[in-house]
Design a protein around this motif. Structure first.
Motif, PDB file in Angstrom:
ATOM      1  N   MET B 235       0.851  -1.367   0.016  1.00  0.00           N
ATOM      2  CA  MET B 235      -0.018   0.027  -0.112  1.00  0.00           C
ATOM      3  C   MET B 235       0.949   0.995   0.097  1.00  0.00           C
ATOM      4  SD  MET B 235      -3.251  -0.843  -0.035  1.00  0.00           S
ATOM      5  CE  MET B 235      -2.419  -2.555  -0.910  1.00  0.00           C
ATOM      6  N   GLU B 236       1.927   1.183   0.879  1.00  0.00           N
ATOM      7  CA  GLU B 236       2.881   2.421   0.772  1.00  0.00           C
ATOM      8  C   GLU B 236       3.640   2.511  -0.167  1.00  0.00           C
ATOM      9  OE1 GLU B 236       4.496   1.559   4.763  1.00  0.00           O
ATOM     10  OE2 GLU B 236       2.421   1.801   5.760  1.00  0.00           O
ATOM     11  N   ALA B 237       4.374   1.348  -0.836  1.00  0.00           N
ATOM     12  CA  ALA B 237       5.308   1.658  -1.993  1.00  0.00           C
ATOM     13  C   ALA B 237       4.754   0.418  -2.855  1.00  0.00           C
ATOM     14  CB  ALA B 237       6.566   1.190  -1.542  1.00  0.00           C
ATOM     15  N   PRO B 238       3.698   0.914  -3.856  1.00  0.00           N
ATOM     16  CA  PRO B 238       3.374  -0.120  -4.962  1.00  0.00           C
ATOM     17  C   PRO B 238       4.525  -0.436  -5.640  1.00  0.00           C
ATOM     18  CG  PRO B 238       1.836   1.835  -4.744  1.00  0.00           C
ATOM     19  CD  PRO B 238       3.141   2.043  -4.144  1.00  0.00           C
ATOM     20  N   ASP B 239       5.585  -0.232  -5.919  1.00  0.00           N
ATOM     21  CA  ASP B 239       6.650  -0.657  -6.524  1.00  0.00           C
ATOM     22  C   ASP B 239       7.457  -1.527  -5.922  1.00  0.00           C
ATOM     23  OD1 ASP B 239       7.452   1.439  -5.430  1.00  0.00           O
ATOM     24  OD2 ASP B 239       8.528   2.294  -6.986  1.00  0.00           O
ATOM     25  N   ASP B 240       6.970  -1.753  -4.867  1.00  0.00           N
ATOM     26  CA  ASP B 240       7.990  -2.769  -3.903  1.00  0.00           C
ATOM     27  C   ASP B 240       7.940  -4.048  -4.324  1.00  0.00           C
ATOM     28  OD1 ASP B 240       9.048  -4.474  -1.730  1.00  0.00           O
ATOM     29  OD2 ASP B 240       8.530  -3.253  -0.016  1.00  0.00           O
ATOM     30  N   GLY B 241       8.937  -4.655  -5.149  1.00  0.00           N
ATOM     31  CA  GLY B 241       8.844  -5.964  -5.667  1.00  0.00           C
ATOM     32  C   GLY B 241       8.954  -7.018  -4.813  1.00  0.00           C
ATOM     33  N   ASP B 242       9.637  -7.025  -3.848  1.00  0.00           N
ATOM     34  CA  ASP B 242       9.703  -8.034  -2.764  1.00  0.00           C
ATOM     35  C   ASP B 242       8.519  -8.260  -2.047  1.00  0.00           C
ATOM     36  OD1 ASP B 242      12.287  -8.350  -3.427  1.00  0.00           O
ATOM     37  OD2 ASP B 242      13.302  -7.350  -1.412  1.00  0.00           O
ATOM     38  N   ALA B 243       7.835  -7.191  -1.551  1.00  0.00           N
ATOM     39  CA  ALA B 243       6.338  -7.230  -0.994  1.00  0.00           C
ATOM     40  C   ALA B 243       5.490  -7.759  -1.951  1.00  0.00           C
ATOM     41  CB  ALA B 243       5.958  -5.768  -0.481  1.00  0.00           C
ATOM     42  N   ARG B 244       5.410  -7.184  -3.217  1.00  0.00           N
ATOM     43  CA  ARG B 244       4.563  -7.714  -4.276  1.00  0.00           C
ATOM     44  C   ARG B 244       4.929  -9.280  -4.490  1.00  0.00           C
ATOM     45  NH1 ARG B 244       0.245  -4.586  -6.631  1.00  0.00           N
ATOM     46  NH2 ARG B 244       1.073  -2.565  -6.721  1.00  0.00           N
ATOM     47  N   LEU B 245       5.945  -9.831  -4.572  1.00  0.00           N
ATOM     48  CA  LEU B 245       6.263 -11.210  -4.673  1.00  0.00           C
ATOM     49  C   LEU B 245       5.706 -11.854  -3.338  1.00  0.00           C
ATOM     50  CD1 LEU B 245       7.868 -13.582  -5.928  1.00  0.00           C
ATOM     51  CD2 LEU B 245       9.758 -12.770  -4.944  1.00  0.00           C
ATOM     52  N   ALA B 246       5.871 -11.287  -2.245  1.00  0.00           N
ATOM     53  CA  ALA B 246       5.448 -12.177  -1.107  1.00  0.00           C
ATOM     54  C   ALA B 246       3.989 -12.244  -1.139  1.00  0.00           C
ATOM     55  CB  ALA B 246       5.988 -11.371   0.328  1.00  0.00           C
ATOM     56  N   LEU B 247       3.104 -11.317  -1.546  1.00  0.00           N
ATOM     57  CA  LEU B 247       1.870 -11.385  -1.631  1.00  0.00           C
ATOM     58  C   LEU B 247       1.410 -12.419  -2.651  1.00  0.00           C
ATOM     59  CD1 LEU B 247       0.378  -7.510  -1.284  1.00  0.00           C
ATOM     60  CD2 LEU B 247       0.567  -9.309   0.480  1.00  0.00           C
ATOM     61  N   GLY B 248       2.209 -12.275  -3.970  1.00  0.00           N
ATOM     62  CA  GLY B 248       1.820 -13.364  -4.946  1.00  0.00           C
ATOM     63  C   GLY B 248       2.115 -14.716  -4.206  1.00  0.00           C
ATOM     64  N   THR B 249       3.355 -15.051  -3.573  1.00  0.00           N
ATOM     65  CA  THR B 249       3.645 -16.341  -3.209  1.00  0.00           C
ATOM     66  C   THR B 249       2.359 -16.691  -2.316  1.00  0.00           C
ATOM     67  OG1 THR B 249       5.847 -15.714  -3.498  1.00  0.00           O
ATOM     68  CG2 THR B 249       5.460 -17.547  -2.239  1.00  0.00           C
ATOM     69  N   ALA B 250       2.150 -15.822  -1.301  1.00  0.00           N
ATOM     70  CA  ALA B 250       1.386 -16.003  -0.166  1.00  0.00           C
ATOM     71  C   ALA B 250      -0.085 -16.618  -0.731  1.00  0.00           C
ATOM     72  CB  ALA B 250       0.958 -15.012   0.634  1.00  0.00           C
ATOM     73  N   ALA B 251      -0.411 -15.883  -1.899  1.00  0.00           N
ATOM     74  CA  ALA B 251      -1.733 -16.415  -2.597  1.00  0.00           C
ATOM     75  C   ALA B 251      -1.824 -17.626  -3.304  1.00  0.00           C
ATOM     76  CB  ALA B 251      -2.006 -15.357  -3.824  1.00  0.00           C
ATOM     77  N   THR B 252      -0.745 -18.171  -3.789  1.00  0.00           N
ATOM     78  CA  THR B 252      -0.383 -19.477  -4.192  1.00  0.00           C
ATOM     79  C   THR B 252      -0.415 -20.313  -3.144  1.00  0.00           C
ATOM     80  OG1 THR B 252       0.692 -18.772  -5.894  1.00  0.00           O
ATOM     81  CG2 THR B 252       0.889 -21.221  -5.453  1.00  0.00           C
ATOM     82  N   LEU B 253       0.132 -19.918  -1.977  1.00  0.00           N
ATOM     83  CA  LEU B 253       0.225 -20.855  -0.643  1.00  0.00           C
ATOM     84  C   LEU B 253      -1.233 -21.096  -0.348  1.00  0.00           C
ATOM     85  CD1 LEU B 253       3.450 -19.516   1.231  1.00  0.00           C
ATOM     86  CD2 LEU B 253       2.869 -21.977   0.571  1.00  0.00           C
ATOM     87  N   ALA B 254      -1.975 -20.026  -0.093  1.00  0.00           N
ATOM     88  CA  ALA B 254      -3.380 -19.967   0.432  1.00  0.00           C
ATOM     89  C   ALA B 254      -4.287 -21.027  -0.487  1.00  0.00           C
ATOM     90  CB  ALA B 254      -3.853 -18.520   0.498  1.00  0.00           C
ATOM     91  N   GLY B 255      -3.914 -20.899  -1.832  1.00  0.00           N
ATOM     92  CA  GLY B 255      -4.720 -21.539  -2.821  1.00  0.00           C
ATOM     93  C   GLY B 255      -4.500 -22.977  -2.636  1.00  0.00           C
TER      94      GLY B 255
END
Ligand SMILES: [Fe+2]
Lengths: 393, 415
Positions: B235-255
């Motif tokens: 939310m604070e830094a939309p271009d934070d690639g590491d945080a985006r990656l973490a959210l993407g990975t987490a979505a797969t884990l949750a899936g």
């Protein structure tokens, strides 16, 4: 994030628990298998557990063929015979029931019957199979090593490494287990424990952590039972409840070793075991605290307490004390086994019968397999010889 | 730990997550013997430039048989059959699906038709119609939420006959899921927030609902922690690639977690708000999440209490008295929604009455709540919820969620 990328693959569908076998016929039908070939050993067949397997398929319309002659020698000839049997009788899937040799034979047979006789040579090595093979099921019935569900298979000079060697289905059904020697259970437990904890500590990979967390939970639950069963005296397990639990951890261990090819304790423990009287799993556990101290020396690692202690205890222990607690738990397990077995399960490499003069050779072979410096390897072994803690030296 | 007497766990999908992982696609295809992939995507994804990023990342190493970006927002039978005919004409041998749920559903449908060498997907409806491995399929999710890259279902709409067809088979699972933060880097924060909360809800429901098992639990805990630790960073830094990656990975884990254990009433009610009022799924999930926890508190309070650890960390967990942890966990999810509301300048709705469409019109009028409650009773996920729900129960929860008031737990019928 520490590593910029990770991969994880577990091709196997795993069924755990009560009457798990009963799900197998429909799972096999879903893969269009109508005539599976069961491969097992005389010992397993004589224990009578095949009756449960036959029972599970009774009303399924699926016909089982059972071959129960897996021995430890003439495996290449055996493979030839099995190939003829498989083809002549029109089998279309393989069920491996038992331990190591049965699984190796089944996996390699699967390569041959799926890809033709030339594949025995052509598919050797790493990643030389490019498509799924025939349906393969693995059912443990006693002690396992984890290799059964891994991407590895080996018979004589034929060694294979491919994702397509992981079974399609693994079924852990408590009915299928017979008794096992106590010391073999200890070895199995310590092998899975070591691989799981090292991969949890080492890999910045949430999928590896998830599987390792689960398996470690299972082992931590099984350990007190194994210890309490006080079996070194009659050498046979009275209570069979923990065998399926250990198999569950071993099956997951197989998935983990297929995904972490830089584990240290696994190859090092094997090399040590070849030079002394203690089995692999025990040797691996003896060196585990030292390897962890080395691997974790520059990292924030209290986290590895979580799978050993559970959420409640983990949170209650202050951050700075967590890693120390991990080492304490490992040493406590090893010491307990030593005590219960009247010293037959060793605590140090010296007690395991490793000789000082063998250390250099082990360091040299291991340094070819890892990027850890020889000096550090020597220090790990040196400390593990006497049971000294790393920090004090 | 809760261990069911029997459970099974399966995720055959190879997960490849990280910076620069799109470049791994040619190697992955080659290892499966594929040389001429078809890319399936939709107009939105290709207009956002994401298909181009994928093409640029792989075209040096592999020839691309065809790029099809005609997938409608709601997957469609005719489109599936049409794309399958192009696949055959161009002699493609594998599929790369770049997009969200609808693209993936379409790709799964196409894969059935081309693998079985058929002309019409309709020949393969019903359980057990698929018996063999399909062609190589690689999923590249462009939203960090649905988890459809690791689910074994495909929903294809037959618009002519006004029905939806459900295909379920382990063979539908993609061979690999590629989580590359370049695919989510440009996702606006007001969309990233609810999609991350959708993933959060998958993991939380997997953990508290009836079909949980130790392996799904472990995946869920990892996912919850990763989302909690990274959602505000995005939310604070939309271009934070590491945080985006973490959210993407987490979505797969949750899936992976929920497809091996199922979801419960938050999805039951969320699906119904979505279908009656056309509210985006993630928005429904964010709002209903605290209510699903409150409603089930008396049944699975212990499980909810444990979730305080991945949500808030070891310190908060240890310093919160045992009997207060579950309530604190609920409060934590409310606080998250408040923070997301502030971070998105009020676009992230905190309650049902706050949801508006593009023209600022309310999307969920209170008068629709009875219809939503009735619809919910027909949703399959209701059976996996720890506490049973009838019409009155659904309406009570929906009313509280509409107002944005805490659920009065004394009014929950304890079955
Ligand atoms: Fe969802």
């Amino acid at each position: 994030m520490e590593n910029s990328s990770f991969e994880y693959l577990c091709r196997t569908k795993t069924g755990f628990g009560k009457n798990a076998l009963d799900h197998l016929p429909s799972d096999l039908s879903a893969m269009d298998a109508k005539k599976p070939f069961v491969i097992t050993s005389k010992a397993v067949a004589q224990s009578g557990v095949t009756a449960h397997l036959i029972d599970a398929f009774k009303e399924s319309g699926i016909i089982l063929g059972i071959w129960d002659n897996a021995l430890n020698d003439n495996l290449v000839d055996t493979l030839r015979d099995l190939t003829d049997l498989y083809n002549n009788k029109g089998f279309d899937a393989i069920i491996a029931l038992g331990g190591g040799v049965v699984a190796d034979l089944s996996k390699i047979l699967n390569i041959i019957v799926s890809k033709g006789p030339h594949a025995l040579k052509e598919c050797k090595g790493t990643d030389n199979i490019d498509a799924p093979l025939k349906p393969l099921v693995y059912i443990p019935s006693g002690i396992c090593t984890g290799r059964e569900t891994s991407r590895y298979a080996c018979v004589a000079e034929y060694a294979y490494d491919s994702q397509f060697l992981m079974p399609d289905i693994a079924v852990i059904d408590p009915r299928m287990f017979s008794k096992a020697p106590w010391e073999d259970m200890v070895n199995e437990a310590l092998r899975s424990f070591t691989n799981c904890l090292e991969s949890y500590a080492k890999e910045d990979n949430p999928l590896i952590r998830s599987y390792a967390y689960t398996a470690l939970g299972v082992i931590m639950e099984a350990l007190p039972n194994i210890m309490e069963s006080d079996l070194p005296n009659n050498n046979q397990s009275q209570d069979q409840e923990h065998l399926p639990l250990l198999a569950k951890a071993s099956v997951i261990n197989g998935y983990l070793i297929s995904n972490c090819d830089t584990l240290v304790c696994r190859p090092l423990g094997k090399m040590i075991s070849e030079k002394c009287s203690a089995p692999e799993g025990v040797c691996m556990a003896i060196i585990l605290p030292y390897v962890l101290e080395f691997l974790c020396k520059d990292r924030e690692t209290g986290r590895i307490l979580l799978p050993l202690a559970g959420i409640e205890r983990y949170c209650a222990i202050p951050d700075t004390q967590r890693f120390g607690k991990v080492l304490f738990i490992i040493r406590e397990i090893i010491n307990d086994f030593f005590r219960i077995s009247n010293g037959r399960v060793p605590r140090t490499l010296e007690e395991a019968g490793l000789k000082q003069e063998d250390l250099a050779g082990i360091v040299e072979s291991m340094s070819k397999r890892t990027d850890i410096e020889s000096k550090a390897l020597a220090l790990i072994l040196d400390n593990a010889m006497s049971g000294r803690s790393m920090t004090s030296s | 730990m809760y261990i069911p007497s029997y459970y099974e766990f399966c995720c055959k999908v190879k997960t490849v997550a990280g910076h620069g992982t799109l470049e791994r696609i040619p190697g992955l295809l080659e290892a499966m013997g594929a040389r001429n992939p078809m890319i399936i995507t939709d107009k939105g994804v290709s207009q956002a430039g994401l298909a181009t990023i994928v093409i640029n990342a792989i075209e040096d190493k592999i020839s691309i048989g065809s790029v099809e970006d005609d997938v409608p927002p709601d997957s469609d039978l005719k489109v599936v059959n049409h794309i399958a005919s192009i696949y055959k004409k161009k002699a493609c041998d594998s599929i790369i699906a770049v997009g969200g749920g609808s693209v993936l559903d379409t790709a799964k449908g196409v894969n059935i038709v081309v693998s079985e060498d058929a002309d019409d997907l309709m020949q393969f409806t019903g359980a057990g119609a698929l018996k063999r491995e399909l062609k190589p399929l690689i999923a590249v999710p462009t939203t960090a939420g649905t988890g459809s890259e690791v689910t074994l279902v495909a929903v294809i709409a037959d618009h002519d006959n006004n029905r939806k067809m459900l295909f379920t088979s382990y063979f539908l699972l993609p061979d690999a899921a590629i989580i590359d933060p370049r695919m989510t880097l440009t996702l606006p924060v007001h969309i990233a927030a609810p999609t991350a909360m959708d993933a959060m809800t998958h993991a939380i429901e997997a953990y508290i609902c009836l079909s949980k098992n130790p392996l799904s639990d472990a995946h869920a805990l990892e996912a919850i922690e990763m989302i909690s630790n990274n959602i505000m960073a995005v939310m604070e830094a939309p271009d934070d690639g590491d945080a985006r990656l973490a959210l993407g990975t987490a979505a797969t884990l949750a899936g992976i977690a929920f497809s091996n254990s199922m979801v419960g009433m938050i999805h039951t009610l969320g699906h119904s708000v979505g279908s009656v009022c056309h509210v985006p799924h993630g928005t429904c999930m964010s709002i209903l999440l605290p209510y699903g926890l409150e409603y089930n508190m008396h049944k699975v309070g212990d499980r909810i209490a444990e979730l305080l650890f991945p949500l808030a960390g070891a310190k908060v967990y240890a310093t919160t008295p045992r009997q207060e942890r579950a309530q604190k966990c609920v409060q934590y999810t409310r606080d998250m929604n408040q923070k997301l509301y502030e971070a998105t300048n009020g676009i992230h709705a905190r309650n049902l009455k706050e949801i508006t469409d593009r023209d600022q019109n309310p999307m969920v009028p209170q008068s629709k709540l009875p219809e939503i409650a009735r619809t919910a009773l027909g949703d399959g996920s209701i059976f996996y919820n720890p506490e049973a729900l009838e019409y009155d129960d659904c309406l009570m929860v929906l009313t509280a969620a509409w107002q944005g008031e805490k659920l009065d737990q004394s009014k929950v019928r304890k079955g």
